[in-house]
Design an enzyme around this catalytic site. Structure first.
Site, mmCIF file in Angstrom:
data_model
loop_
_atom_site.group_PDB
_atom_site.id
_atom_site.type_symbol
_atom_site.label_atom_id
_atom_site.label_comp_id
_atom_site.label_asym_id
_atom_site.label_seq_id
_atom_site.Cartn_x
_atom_site.Cartn_y
_atom_site.Cartn_z
ATOM 1 N N CYS A 27 0.746 -1.075 0.078
ATOM 2 C CA CYS A 27 -0.053 0.015 -0.031
ATOM 3 C C CYS A 27 0.854 1.157 0.107
ATOM 4 O O CYS A 27 1.533 1.680 1.064
ATOM 5 C CB CYS A 27 -1.025 -0.046 1.022
ATOM 6 S SG CYS A 27 -2.016 1.524 1.234
ATOM 7 N N CYS A 30 -0.435 4.146 2.052
ATOM 8 C CA CYS A 30 -0.225 4.002 3.611
ATOM 9 C C CYS A 30 1.212 4.267 4.135
ATOM 10 O O CYS A 30 1.691 4.838 5.189
ATOM 11 C CB CYS A 30 -0.469 2.457 4.139
ATOM 12 S SG CYS A 30 -1.983 1.742 3.282
ATOM 13 N N ASP A 31 2.129 3.713 3.065
ATOM 14 C CA ASP A 31 3.534 3.558 3.578
ATOM 15 C C ASP A 31 4.636 4.488 2.760
ATOM 16 O O ASP A 31 5.698 4.492 3.199
ATOM 17 C CB ASP A 31 4.008 2.169 3.728
ATOM 18 C CG ASP A 31 3.067 1.287 4.592
ATOM 19 O OD1 ASP A 31 2.903 1.819 5.475
ATOM 20 O OD2 ASP A 31 3.034 0.231 4.417
#
Ligand code: NDP
Length: 311
Positions: A136, A139-140
């Site tokens: 992701c 997300c990261d």
């Protein structure tokens, strides 16, 4: 064993399921939620979550999910360990099997079983989980500012993630196993013309290396029919974007899904074609797949359940 009957059954425990449990709990619908294979869902496999509203300092995935769970329990949700292994939506009350043995029926159902990101299946993906391997970028990606990263995949998701990562990282390698991209034309053009993205066609990642987290990828480049070249690239992050598998298999005989398996709902609502059966979160969302969008759709599904049961 006698069949248990509940008013509202929620299947799955990601942000969609827990949010649905908070809302249906507050509406006095005594929701029963089965957590499924991965209690807390996909977010429990990420580390820091910085884009969920309400956490200015960020929060870890497991803590966020634990907070949502506690909030649902506070309003009376009955949260249970167990996997719903069978479903019969042919007539109401809808019938389910839990862990292959227990039977439960429900007047209204929220399917929030999520989607599972696909991995290549390399041992190193497990070894470096949370240490440079991610599925992701949204997300990261933030953790790779001014660093080098690799993205695997040649579809729209891979292109989108590569472009997103290129806004943060110093360099992005897009590792494509075929000699062409599968993504839409416009995404292909963006990726191919991006100064920070280097597309490596006919490349497969076969391993990762690094002492304290990912420091690079072992690559195999296909050269014609029989030949290949092996070499390494140095990266700090390794992102998978080779598709997701929505966890919808057991419901497919009764509800509509697209060719990948995402549940198709009516318009902008969580309604499936079965009255009283709603879908929320990633299992019905091929596009956004964010914790906050999943939570929002869990809220919508809960409101629809309340309306349905009050009819
Ligand atoms: P796709 O299935 O479209 O693409 C998956 C990609 O991963 C393909 O390039 C595939 O390669 C590659 N891949 C699969 N398995 C492996 C493997 N083992 N090793 C290496 N590469 C592999 O998935 P997406 O998630 O990209 O997209 C899903 C759907 O969502 C699509 O319909 C897409 O158009 C849509 N979407 C739309 C967006 C938008 O409109 N903005 C954004 C994101 C997704 P190969 O081509 O060789 O099979």
């Amino acid at each position: 064993m006698a069949t248990e009957h509940v008013k509202c059954l929620i299947i799955g425990s990601g942000p969609a399921g827990y949010t649905a449990a908070i809302y249906t709990g507050r509406a006095n619908l005594s929701p029963v939620l089965y957590e499924g294979l991965q209690p807390g869902g996909q977010l429990t496999t990420t580390t820091e979550v910085e884009n969920f509203p309400g956490y200015p300092e960020g929060v870890t995935g497991p803590v966020l999910m634990d907070d949502l769970r506690k909030q649902a329990e506070k309003f009376g949700a009955d949260i249970r360990t167990g996997i719903v292994t069978g479903a019969d939506l042919s007539k109401a009350p809808y019938k389910f099997t839990v862990d292959g043995e227990k039977e439960i029926t429900a007047d209204a159902v929220i399917i929030s079983t999520g989607a599972t990101a696909k991995y290549l299946g390399l041992e190193d993906e497990k070894k470096y989980a949370g240490m440079g391997v991610s599925a992701c970028a949204t997300c990261d990606g933030f953790f790779y500012r001014k660093k080098k990263v690799a993205v695997v995949g040649g579809g729209d998701t891979a292109c989108e993630e590569a472009i997103y990562l290129a806004s943060l990282a110093s360099e992005v390698y897009l590792l494509v196993r075929k000699p062409f991209l599968r993504a839409s034309k416009i995404m292909q053009e963006r990726v191919l013309n991006h100064p920070k993205i280097k597309v490596l066609f006919e490349h497969n990642a076969v391993g990762l290396f690094g002492d304290n987290g990912v420091e690079g990828v072992h690559l195999v480049k296909r050269m014609g029919e029989a030949d290949e070249e092996r070499y390494d690239i140095a990266v700090d992050g390794f992102f998978l974007a080779i598709g997701h598998k929505p966890n919808s298999d057991i419901f497919k005989p009764w509800i509509d899904t697209d060719e990948v398996g995402y549940i198709i709902t009516e318009g902008n609502t969580p309604k499936t074609k079965v009255p009283g059966v709603f879908a929320a979160g990633d299992v019905a969302d091929p596009h956004y797949r964010q914790a906050i969008t999943a939570a929002g759709s869990g809220c919508k599904a809960a409101i629809e359940v309340e309306r349905f049961l009050n009819q």
